[in-house]
Design a protein around this motif. Structure first.
Motif, PDB file in Angstrom:
ATOM      1  N   ASN A 249       0.807  -1.215   0.000  1.00 14.49           N
ATOM      2  CA  ASN A 249       0.000   0.000   0.000  1.00 14.49           C
ATOM      3  C   ASN A 249       0.843   1.268   0.000  1.00 14.49           C
TER       4      ASN A 249
ATOM      5  N   VAL B  91       3.562   1.562  -1.750  1.00 14.50           N
ATOM      6  CA  VAL B  91       3.934   1.695  -3.164  1.00 14.50           C
ATOM      7  C   VAL B  91       2.715   2.099  -4.001  1.00 14.50           C
ATOM      8  N   LEU B  92       1.585   1.512  -3.682  1.00 13.74           N
ATOM      9  CA  LEU B  92       0.350   1.886  -4.384  1.00 13.74           C
ATOM     10  C   LEU B  92       0.073   3.384  -4.217  1.00 13.74           C
ATOM     11  N   ASN B  93       0.130   3.851  -2.993  1.00 16.20           N
ATOM     12  CA  ASN B  93      -0.175   5.263  -2.731  1.00 16.20           C
ATOM     13  C   ASN B  93       0.789   6.198  -3.451  1.00 16.20           C
TER      14      ASN B  93
ATOM     15  N   ASN C  91       2.503   5.656  -6.161  1.00 17.12           N
ATOM     16  CA  ASN C  91       2.265   5.646  -7.602  1.00 17.12           C
ATOM     17  C   ASN C  91       0.974   6.370  -7.966  1.00 17.12           C
ATOM     18  N   TYR C  92      -0.003   6.294  -7.080  1.00 17.39           N
ATOM     19  CA  TYR C  92      -1.256   7.016  -7.331  1.00 17.39           C
ATOM     20  C   TYR C  92      -0.989   8.528  -7.359  1.00 17.39           C
TER      21      TYR C  92
ATOM     22  N   ALA D  94       0.905   9.447 -10.453  1.00 19.07           N
ATOM     23  CA  ALA D  94       0.050   9.473 -11.639  1.00 19.07           C
ATOM     24  C   ALA D  94      -0.770  10.762 -11.694  1.00 19.07           C
ATOM     25  N   ARG D  95      -1.226  11.227 -10.540  1.00 17.87           N
ATOM     26  CA  ARG D  95      -2.054  12.422 -10.542  1.00 17.87           C
ATOM     27  C   ARG D  95      -1.238  13.697 -10.777  1.00 17.87           C
TER      28      ARG D  95
ATOM     29  N   THR E 237       7.277   3.491 -13.200  1.00 21.37           N
ATOM     30  CA  THR E 237       6.632   3.471 -11.891  1.00 21.37           C
ATOM     31  C   THR E 237       7.696   3.726 -10.832  1.00 21.37           C
TER      32      THR E 237
ATOM     33  N   LYS F 186      -7.175   7.659   0.427  1.00 21.41           N
ATOM     34  CA  LYS F 186      -7.264   8.223  -0.923  1.00 21.41           C
ATOM     35  C   LYS F 186      -7.759   9.669  -0.867  1.00 21.41           C
TER      36      LYS F 186
ATOM     37  N   MET G 220      -4.962  12.036   0.071  1.00 17.77           N
ATOM     38  CA  MET G 220      -4.019  12.210  -1.040  1.00 17.77           C
ATOM     39  C   MET G 220      -4.650  13.042  -2.147  1.00 17.77           C
TER      40      MET G 220
ATOM     41  N   ILE H 289      -4.288   0.598   7.723  1.00 18.81           N
ATOM     42  CA  ILE H 289      -4.217   0.849   6.278  1.00 18.81           C
ATOM     43  C   ILE H 289      -5.636   1.086   5.788  1.00 18.81           C
TER      44      ILE H 289
ATOM     45  N   GLU I  99     -11.498   1.454  -3.772  1.00 19.71           N
ATOM     46  CA  GLU I  99     -10.528   2.549  -3.973  1.00 19.71           C
ATOM     47  C   GLU I  99      -9.248   2.023  -4.618  1.00 19.71           C
TER      48      GLU I  99
ATOM     49  N   MET J 159      -7.578   3.434  -7.933  1.00 14.02           N
ATOM     50  CA  MET J 159      -6.205   3.955  -7.936  1.00 14.02           C
ATOM     51  C   MET J 159      -5.351   3.227  -8.970  1.00 14.02           C
TER      52      MET J 159
ATOM     53  N   THR K 229      -6.112   4.685 -12.268  1.00 15.17           N
ATOM     54  CA  THR K 229      -5.452   5.981 -12.484  1.00 15.17           C
ATOM     55  C   THR K 229      -3.979   5.776 -12.840  1.00 15.17           C
ATOM     56  N   ILE K 230      -3.346   4.841 -12.134  1.00 15.05           N
ATOM     57  CA  ILE K 230      -1.928   4.562 -12.404  1.00 15.05           C
ATOM     58  C   ILE K 230      -1.770   3.911 -13.778  1.00 15.05           C
TER      59      ILE K 230
ATOM     60  N   LEU L 243       3.394  -3.147  -9.780  1.00 13.61           N
ATOM     61  CA  LEU L 243       4.234  -2.020  -9.343  1.00 13.61           C
ATOM     62  C   LEU L 243       5.583  -2.507  -8.819  1.00 13.61           C
ATOM     63  N   PHE L 244       5.685  -3.794  -8.562  1.00 15.07           N
ATOM     64  CA  PHE L 244       6.937  -4.359  -8.051  1.00 15.07           C
ATOM     65  C   PHE L 244       7.731  -5.065  -9.156  1.00 15.07           C
TER      66      PHE L 244
END
Lengths: 480, 126, 432
Positions: free
Chosen positions: A350, A352-354, A356-357, A360-361, A373, A429, A432, C4, C10, C14, C17-18, C26-27
């Motif tokens: 999470n 890494v997800l955040n 990258n989000y 992207a924005r 990425t 989210k 962010m 978390i 969501e 997300m 969007t990416i 992503l890894f």
């Protein structure tokens, strides 16, 4: 705001002490100070109000989004605070670990040290952990001194250099130099990773070790990290892992498996212990097989009779008088037990997800420092805005006005006008999104109202401060 | 001093010959990169310096930089005024913002330094 | 996982969007062969289970003992306001004040802390904190080497032996000459500790003079609470003063976090390690505070920095400041006086049956030679509810029978009497 010294009123007291129940003893006046220390004379309410008001002049994770890159400003769980304040830990005297006789009365603490060190070693893919180092930089110093102890023991007297990429945190070269090594810098490629060919070129017989951060401070995983380890080991140079960015890979891959020989953990980053306005943190280390014999001592070991302390014959010595910032380790231990082995990988996922989000924005309005990425943090460059007179600093200050802490700016030094954003896994989210909206709004203001950005911040107790004046007319203490 | 008649190093020091001594300072480009200079530390008079050796330190709020001896020689004079009025480095880098003067220097080393034109090209290339 | 917040929908949004299909994508940069294959970690716990587990661990530490253990770390009274105020999350969830406008609380409190240290120790400047007393002593030694361009560090016998060991560890690869004694000739510095590790109080002003004459810096390790009463390092001519700040409102905590205090003469400020906060003005002319002289530090000067320190012990420094404000001049004086008086009372009772080893007056700690091994005596006194002190042989600072006994203001006369009786009984038999 007034200083506490300016609130002092002669004769005012905050604390009433017990009357003396033994005869008052006197010391020779030559050994004594002629007058009491000129500390403030204030009431308890004066103190409470002063520091409450001061606290309200701060941004913290509990009140603001704090995407300070490289610092992993995640939420600090309340349960960690609660358990660290337990009198069973908080009131324990450190010298209980100095004498065998006291081991029976601190078994819970010794078990916690043992188990935390064991779990850290497991997370790092290492053989053993050690809680002694008291901050990340102190862990680096411990690691580099371990490398020195290894080479000393092997008679490698010609090993005097440590190689460090130019994107590294300043602490890396500072730690290597502080330990007594020469530092050679390895450049990054335009893609943002360490230049492997330049590393191979520099990797001669004088190299004692290589310090790497992975993912590096550009937010990128070093693709050739395993080859670096092989090349380094071929000339008997050891590999140091700077754990500053462990949040990106915890539970996904392990530094030991990547080929590293020693690493530090920032318990205040990855394992959510509070940053305390700059500290205390903890820079616990872990080592692989090569460095195991040289670990700082004494060490907690588990025996049939419980936990006991053992000295190591070839130990490098002591980095701390005891087990480092123990109450920070208590918090980290609680965090680790809460998530457990099953939950920890979701931290990295999470984080890494955040990142990258947000990347992207924002990568349309701001230039991406590197393509592709990212891992747990994203790097933007405000060069386009700087061309119009708005610098990373102005953007940071404008964010403060909008109720956010700023990202890290002007670091790493390898990226111009750098904005380094690390959301961590604990941000939602919508938080962010609000931050990204603010960043996009600021990007628009660069064209329509740049003056408002130069003036920021206007909503805080002070506006921009004169740092030149602070350095030139140095006043760093209000003396009596 | 007139920048066009000075010599330069890649570390952005300037050197000018004056009355048998070499005057050393940092260039306009260097002071601009540093920003407001807040601190200058100079060598000691009489100190022997080798070319490339750390001779002085100059600091701003955000940066610090070592000033290297552009050529070997002996420190004959230092600019004490610049230690107290560090903004001279920003306001008058080629004049009252000079750092130190060297005697007994090597003229051959002086000749190896960049000319004004070469230094300008060097800065534009960065 | 409750910490978390992302929901499944969501996450999908997300990822859209990416522009990737899954988090695993992503890894992709992590080579498959290097991925984790499993580990030996315990499973996660709920908060309820975690708290029960932590209570059980804590219960295996015995904390209801009457404490006479010191050795550099002391069981002092901590006013409730220290916990209440330092527990405000605006303080403890903030980080280093890189953006000064939103960190004036941090910056002003550090400025006030620096001021308090100077006022307490009679020094001119102080940094924002180091890790602990031992590392502060190491930083003082290397600071002295930088300032004097010399390499010999002289360590007096008064210094904590564990800190001496830490100094050797930290300097293992530096080309320094670390020697025992107090001879300032040709030295970068002479380091003394007052009160000494064994508790002896001295006036080192003469040594300070001799250091000055020899061009060596004089480093004094002090006990902050003792300065409620004792002559300051500044008054003894110290160039650098360092201390373990634990006694200023920090819990014993089995070794940390503590507080490394470092103060100096102002002419040495640029050689000082660590962060420094300075006062300045904002654009409207209002008073404010910033980190200053940062060009000494690692994030700017890298391998040429004065020190590698980045994270420090700011929250501990805040607690120390709060403690000193709550105590005030009179409270600190009374605390020091109570420690000293109670220790003198106990010392005179113990001296009746065991020789005191100190060669001069003591502050709140003293060493005695027992007729039986100190570890045995301590074991027996544990059974009677006492932490009897530090067996000096365990830290390489004495013989088997030597015990270091500390007394703070928290010990009552009844406890002192009970301790003296028990110690006598264990040492000399029940024949009182």
């Amino acid at each position: 705001m007034e200083l506490i010294y300016e609130k002092s009123r002669s004769g005012r007291r905050a604390v009433a002490l017990e009357p003396l129940d033994v005869p008052e003893a006197e010391l020779n006046s030559e050994l004594c100070r002629p007058a009491a220390a000129p500390l403030p004379e204030v009431s308890e309410l004066d103190v409470v109000r002063h520091f409450t008001l001061l606290s309200q002049r701060n941004y913290g994770v509990d009140s603001q989004f704090y995407p300070l890159g490289s610092c992993t400003m995640k939420y600090n769980p309340k349960v960690s605070e609660l358990v660290a304040a337990h009198p069973g830990f908080a009131t324990l005297h450190p010298h209980l670990s100095s004498a065998k006789v006291y081991e029976p009365v601190c078994q819970g603490a010794l078990e916690l040290v043992f188990e935390t060190e064991r779990m850290l070693a497991e997370i790092g893919g290492m053989q053993a952990g050690c809680l002694q180092p008291m901050a990340g930089a102190h862990g680096e110093l411990a690691g580099v001194l371990l490398i020195a102890a290894y080479h000393r023991d092997k008679g490698n007297t010609h090993k005097r250099t440590i190689l460090i990429p130019d994107s590294a945190h300043g602490t890396n070269p500072a730690s290597a130099a502080m330990a007594g090594f020469e530092v050679r810098e390895i450049p990054s490629t335009p893609a943002g990773v360490m230049d492997f060919d330049k590393l191979v070129e520099a990797l001669d017989d004088t190299v004692a070790g290589v310090m790497m951060t992975c993912p590096n401070t550009h937010g990128l995983f070093e693709p050739q990290v395993h080859e670096v380890a092989e090349r380094a080991h071929a000339v008997d140079a050891l590999l140091y892992y700077d754990g500053a960015n462990l949040n990106a890979i915890v539970g996904k891959c392990r530094p030991g498996d990547l080929g590293f020989d020693v690493m530090h953990f920032n318990l205040h980053k990855t394992f959510a212990t509070p940053h305390g306005m700059g500290g205390p943190g903890s820079g616990a280390i872990a080592v692989g097989e090569r460095l195991l014999p040289y670990l700082p001592g004494p060490r907690v070991v588990k025996s049939a009779d419980g936990y006991t302390l053992e000295t190591i014959p070839k130990s490098m010595g002591r980095m701390a008088a005891f087990f480092g910032n123990f109450l920070i380790a208590v918090r980290a231990y609680a965090f680790l037990r809460y998530y457990g082995g099953d939950g920890l990988p979701s931290v990295a996922d999470n984080a890494v997800l955040n990142a990258n989000y947000m990347f992207a924005r924002l990568r349309g309005a701001y230039q991406a420092a590197f393509e592709g990425t990212c891992m747990h943090e994203c790097l933007l460059s405000a060069v386009r805005q700087a061309d119009k007179g708005i610098h990373a600093l102005d953007i940071a200050k404008a964010l403060l006005d909008r109720g956010f802490h700023a990202p890290t700016i002007y670091f790493p030094l390898t990226v111009k006008e750098c904005l380094m954003i690390e959301p961590t896994e604990t941000e939602s989210k919508e938080t962010m999104d609000l931050f990204c909206d603010a960043m996009l709004e600021i990007a628009q203001l660069v064209d329509v109202d740049p003056d408002s950005l130069h003036a920021a911040p206007v909503t805080l107790p002070v506006s921009r401060l004169d740092e030149v004046r602070a350095a030139k007319d140095l006043n760093c203490a209000c003396l009596a | 001093m007139n920048p066009e008649s000075l010599r330069y190093t890649m570390d952005h020091e300037w050197v000018g010959e004056q009355n048998g001594l070499c005057v050393v300072g940092i260039t306009d480009y260097a002071q601009e990169q540093l920003g407001d200079v807040t601190y200058v530390e100079l060598p000691k008079v009489g100190q022997r310096l080798k070319r490339g050796e750390e001779a002085a330190v100059v600091e701003s709020v955000k940066a610090a930089s070592d000033v290297y001896a552009p050529l070997s020689g002996e420190v004959a004079e230092i600019n004490e005024q610049v230690e107290n009025e560090t903004d001279l480095v920003n306001r008058d880098p080629y004049g009252r913002g000079w750092f130190f003067k060297l005697s007994n220097y090597d003229s051959a080393e002086y000749a190896e330094l960049m000319t004004y034109t070469a230094y300008r090209a060097f800065c534009q290339g960065r | 996982m409750t910490w978390i917040p992302v929901t499944d929908s969501e996450r999908e949004e997300m990822l859209g969007t990416i522009g990737v299909n899954s988090v695993e994508d992503l890894f992709a940069a992590v080579p498959e062969a290097l991925r984790m294959r499993g580990w030996d970690m315990p499973p996660g716990l709920s908060e309820m289970a975690l708290r029960a587990h932590m209570d059980a661990l804590a219960a295996r530490n015995k904390t209801d003992l009457s404490c006479f253990l010191g050795g550099g770390y002391y069981d002092h009274f901590i006013p409730a306001a220290v916990d209440a105020l330092s527990g405000r999350s605006e303080f403890f969830t903030a980080y280093t004040p890189y953006q000064p406008e939103c960190a004036q609380g941090t910056l002003q409190s550090i400025y006030e802390y620096q001021s308090a240290v100077c006022r307490l120790a009679g020094m001119e400047c102080a940094n924002a904190s180091l890790y602990d007393g031992g590392t502060a002593m190491f930083e003082a030694a290397t600071m002295a080497c930088r300032a004097t361009c010399r390499t010999r560090v002289v360590v007096d016998g008064s210094v904590n032996p564990v800190w001496r060991r830490m100094l050797l560890t930290h300097c293992a690869k530096l080309e320094l000459d670390i020697v025992d004694g107090a001879d300032p000739e040709g030295a970068a510095c002479v380091i003394v500790q007052n009160p000494s590790f064994l508790g002896t109080v001295r006036d080192f002003a003469d040594l300070g003079e001799r250091c000055r004459a020899a061009g060596a810096l004089f480093v004094v390790v002090f006990n902050p609470v003792s300065l409620g009463m004792l002559k300051t390092p500044g008054a003894m001519g110290a160039d650098i003063a360092v201390a373990e700040g634990q006694s200023l409102g920090l819990p014993l905590g089995f070794g940390g976090p503590y507080l490394g205090i470092l103060a100096a003469r102002k002419k040495l400020i640029r050689k000082m390690p660590g962060r420094i906060v300075g006062e300045t003005l904002d654009a409207q002319g209002r008073r404010g505070f910033v980190l200053t002289l940062q060009a000494r530090e690692q994030h700017i000067r890298r391998e040429k920095a004065n020190s590698n320190i980045c994270s420090n012990q700011a929250l501990c420094a805040l607690r120390a400041l709060m403690y000193l404000c709550l105590m005030g001049p009179e409270g600190l004086r009374q605390t020091a006086q109570a420690c000293h008086s109670k220790a003198e009372y106990l010392k005179s009772r113990i001296a009746a049956f065991a020789p005191v080893l100190n060669d001069g007056p003591t502050f709140h700690e003293f060493a005695v030679r027992l007729p039986r091994p100190a570890e045995t005596v301590c074991a027996e006194l544990l059974g009677r509810g006492f932490l009897a002190g530090l067996p000096l042989a365990a830290v390489g600072a004495g013989e088997a029978g030597d015990l270091l006994v500390a007394v703070t203001e928290k010990r009552t006369r009844a406890e002192l009497d009970a301790y003296a009786d028990a110690l006598k009984e264990v040492c000399c038999g029940t024949d009182l």
